[in-house]
Structure formats: structure tokens, C-alpha cells
Design a protein around this motif. Structure first.
Motif, short mmCIF file in Angstrom:
data_model
loop_
_atom_site.label_atom_id
_atom_site.label_comp_id
_atom_site.label_asym_id
_atom_site.label_seq_id
_atom_site.Cartn_x
_atom_site.Cartn_y
_atom_site.Cartn_z
N ALA A 1 -2.41 4.71 -18.97
CA ALA A 1 -2.81 6.11 -19.14
C ALA A 1 -4.28 6.30 -18.76
O ALA A 1 -4.65 7.31 -18.14
N GLN A 2 -5.12 5.33 -19.11
CA GLN A 2 -6.55 5.42 -18.78
C GLN A 2 -6.77 5.39 -17.28
O GLN A 2 -7.62 6.11 -16.75
N VAL A 3 -6.01 4.56 -16.57
CA VAL A 3 -6.13 4.50 -15.11
C VAL A 3 -5.82 5.86 -14.50
O VAL A 3 -6.52 6.33 -13.59
N VAL A 4 -4.77 6.51 -14.99
CA VAL A 4 -4.40 7.84 -14.46
C VAL A 4 -5.55 8.82 -14.67
O VAL A 4 -5.96 9.54 -13.74
N LEU A 5 -6.10 8.87 -15.87
CA LEU A 5 -7.17 9.83 -16.17
C LEU A 5 -8.46 9.46 -15.46
O LEU A 5 -9.25 10.34 -15.10
N ASN A 6 -8.70 8.17 -15.24
CA ASN A 6 -9.86 7.76 -14.45
C ASN A 6 -9.75 8.33 -13.04
O ASN A 6 -10.74 8.81 -12.47
N ARG A 7 -8.56 8.27 -12.48
CA ARG A 7 -8.36 8.81 -11.13
C ARG A 7 -8.57 10.32 -11.09
O ARG A 7 -9.08 10.85 -10.10
N ALA B 1 -11.34 1.30 -14.34
CA ALA B 1 -10.24 0.81 -13.50
C ALA B 1 -9.48 1.97 -12.88
O ALA B 1 -9.20 2.97 -13.54
N THR B 2 -9.13 1.82 -11.61
CA THR B 2 -8.33 2.82 -10.90
C THR B 2 -7.06 2.20 -10.33
O THR B 2 -6.25 2.91 -9.72
N HIS B 3 -6.88 0.89 -10.51
CA HIS B 3 -5.72 0.22 -9.94
C HIS B 3 -5.22 -0.87 -10.90
O HIS B 3 -5.99 -1.39 -11.71
N TYR B 4 -3.96 -1.21 -10.75
CA TYR B 4 -3.38 -2.33 -11.49
C TYR B 4 -2.11 -2.78 -10.76
O TYR B 4 -1.54 -2.05 -9.94
N HIS B 5 -1.66 -3.98 -11.08
CA HIS B 5 -0.39 -4.46 -10.55
C HIS B 5 0.16 -5.51 -11.50
O HIS B 5 -0.57 -6.07 -12.34
N ALA B 6 1.45 -5.80 -11.40
CA ALA B 6 2.09 -6.81 -12.23
C ALA B 6 1.60 -8.19 -11.83
O ALA B 6 1.27 -8.44 -10.67
N ASP B 7 1.59 -9.12 -12.78
CA ASP B 7 1.03 -10.44 -12.51
C ASP B 7 1.95 -11.34 -11.70
O ASP B 7 1.55 -12.43 -11.30
#
Length: 339
Positions: A129-135, A199-205
Motif C-alpha cells: 500500500a505504501q508503494v502505491v501511495l509513494n507513486r 520505495a516505488t517498486h517490488y517483486h517476489a523473491d
């Protein structure tokens, strides 16, 4: 000084204070964007061009073999953490709680939390959720919640994979959806997840996208690894934009997902029905014609080869021999004629 003059002086003073306040507010509102625009200009041009393809899409873990997963996790571990000081974009606010826009934004954000991280721990859901709002607050992305979540939803590549891979056709599980809604509402009300910073990005490990090597690795929460832009574009000063003022939930063409699924089902090969004599794969050593169903025996079946005694086969065989004037030396004598 007369009463009228005193009133005029007071009015002039009030107007002067108001003008100074407006000037200060206006100046501050221009300073941050100017600084952030300069910071955004420092983002590598190649990285800017590739933003549209830097999706969260990942192959299902169930579809990968153990070697693939182990290799991906080893490669992800080899990417060093960013050494820069962790900064935060600040509290998100601006959408009136009682407005229709808030309800729409909450739905879009809850969808992102659910379809991207339904089985993640609570901290992992709050991080998404934080990544979405950061964007929303960064100049590289739309400045509305639904705009960020559904960016590229009608294109071949979308920013959040669930908006373009057919995941939305699956009805959410009630208890997990309720939790995702609570996380979304907390985030829209100003709750910050400080562990992911800007953070503006993430992915599965269990996957390693190419863009993982171009961004700053911040942390890992649950199964997701989080990243920020390198340099000034990833600093908190670049997260200056306010909310756009409206939220629109796009109309999704679910038929295209159903069509794609049906085409995929049609492409699945169907095992042919069992045909006696044709269940053994051809071999180069076979010595019979293509149309000949004889040859090797399929020993996986219950029947076995047997050669009956031709004398006992049928009366037709005996009558043929008699017609040719042949005797039947192998005829078994009748028990009644035996001495």
C-alpha cells in the motif's frame, strides 16, 4: 485618528498579512516542485524509458521448479542493500473521507493489497500500500490512487500484474478482502509504513527482473523485495505532488481475459482414446507397413498373445480339409469311440 481611519489601517494591515502569507505559501509550493523536477531530470534516461515495463508481474511459484526458485533467491541475495539513508515520503492525505473519491480510491488500493499480497504478513501488505501511495506523490507516475494501480491495465504490460492478467475475474476471499480493505483505509488515512521508505517498486523473491539491478534495494518483507529510485529521484524531496482531486475506477474488459483463457484451454493437447494395436510408439526398427497395426505387443495391456490349435478352431477348418481330400491327423478321438 478617527474611527474610520483606524478601521482602514486595520484593513490594510490584514490585507498585507494575507498577501505575505499567500506569497509564502505560493513560493513554498513552487520551490518543492522545482527542486523535485530537477531531481527527476537526473534519473537515467534509459531508466526513464523503461519505467512502463518495470512491472510487478511474476511467474507463479507453483509453475517454477525448485532449481529455478533456489537460483532466483541466491541471485536476489547477491544484490546488495542500498547504503543511502532511509527516507520517507511522509503521510498521505487529501482525499475527503466522506467523498465518493475516497471510496473509489479505497477500492483500488484494497485491490492492490489483496491481489498482490493477500497471503503476505500484515507488514508486507502495508508495504505494498505504501508503494502505491509513494507513486501517487512521485512525478514519474499518475497522481491518483486508481491511476497508479491501473496504469497500463489495457496494455500488453501493466504496472501491477493483477490488472492485466485476468486475476480480477477471481472473486476475493471474504476474510482476506476485509483485511486488505482495513490496510488500504489505514494507508489513506495517513498511516506510514516506514520500513520501505520511498520505495516505488517490488517483486517476489523467486524471480529476478532485470530492473532489480538498476534500482536501490531497500528491504525484504515477506516474499517481496522493495526498491527505490537511485540518486535524487529516490529522495523524499522528489515525492512532492498532491492528490489529483478525483478518482476513477476504469472499466475492465473481462471478456478479453475469458477469451484468452478459452484459447489457452483449446491449445491444450487431448490424450487420444485407446485403440488396440496402436498404443505403442513407432520405432525405426519396425518392419511392417505404416497401415499395418500388427508388430510389437503392448505389454501394458491385460491381453497376451496366444495361438490356438487350428484343429480345434472351427468346423469350417475341418470342412476345408475334407474338401481338399486331406486327413486330419491331429483330430482328437471321441471318448465314446475309445475301447
Amino acid at each position: 485618528m478617527s474611527k474610520a481611519q483606524v478601521t482602514n489601517v486595520r484593513r490594510m494591515g490584514a490585507l498585507a498579512v494575507l498577501a505575505i502569507a499567500c506569497l509564502l505559501v505560493g513560493t513554498s509550493s513552487f520551490l518543492a516542485p522545482a527542486e523535485s523536477a530537477k531531481a527527476m531530470a537526473k534519473l537515467d534516461p534509459e531508466l526513464q524509458q523503461g519505467l512502463a515495463t518495470m512491472t510487478t508481474a511474476a511467474v507463479s511459484e507453483d509453475a517454477l521448479i525448485a532449481e529455478d526458485i533456489d537460483s532466483a533467491r541466491s541471485r536476489n541475495l547477491a544484490i546488495p542493500m542500498m547504503q543511502a539513508r532511509l527516507e520517507n515520503a511522509g503521510r498521505f492525505s487529501g482525499i475527503p473521507l466522506a467523498s465518493a473519491s475516497y471510496r473509489t480510491a479505497s477500492q483500488c488500493l484494497a485491490q492492490a493489497v489483496y491481489y498482490e499480497a493477500a497471503l503476505e504478513p500484515e507488514a508486507g501488505q502495508r508495504a505494498v500500500a505504501q508503494v502505491v501511495l509513494n507513486r501517487v506523490r512521485h512525478p514519474a507516475y499518475p497522481n491518483s490512487v486508481c491511476g497508479v494501480v491501473y496504469q497500463g491495465y489495457s496494455q500488453r504490460v501493466c504496472q501491477f500484474s493483477f490488472t492485466c492478467d485476468g486475476a480480477l475475474t477471481r472473486t476475493p476471499q471474504a476474510n482476506l478482502w476485509k483485511r486488505a480493505q482495513a490496510v488500504a483505509n489505514d494507508a489513506l488515512s495517513g498511516r506510514v509504513m516506514p520500513d520501505v521508505g520511498t520505495a516505488t517498486h517490488y517483486h517476489a523473491d523467486y524471480v529476478v527482473p532485470k530492473w532489480a539491478y538498476t534500482l536501490g534495494k531497500i528491504t525484504k518483507i515477506g516474499r517481496h523485495i522493495f526498491y527505490r529510485f537511485p540518486g535524487s529521484p529516490g529522495r523524499s524531496a522528489s515525492f512532492y505532488r498532491g492528490w489529483s482531486g478525483r478518482e476513477i475506477l476504469p472499466s475492465i474488459d473481462f471478456d478479453r481475459f475469458r477469451l484468452a483463457a478459452s484459447q489457452q484451454d483449446d491449445a491444450v493437447s487431448i490424450e487420444p482414446a485407446y485403440t488396440p494395436g496402436l498404443t505403442v510408439e513407432p520405432d525405426v526398427k519396425d518392419r511392417h507397413a505404416v497401415a499395418d497395426v500388427g508388430g510389437r505387443i503392448d505389454t501394458t495391456k491385460t491381453w497376451r498373445l496366444s495361438i490356438p490349435d487350428p484343429v480345434q478352431l472351427s468346423a469350417g477348418y475341418r470342412s476345408t480339409l475334407e474338401g481338399q481330400g486331406e486327413t486330419q491327423p491331429h483330430q482328437i478321438p471321441n471318448e465314446e469311440t475309445q475301447p
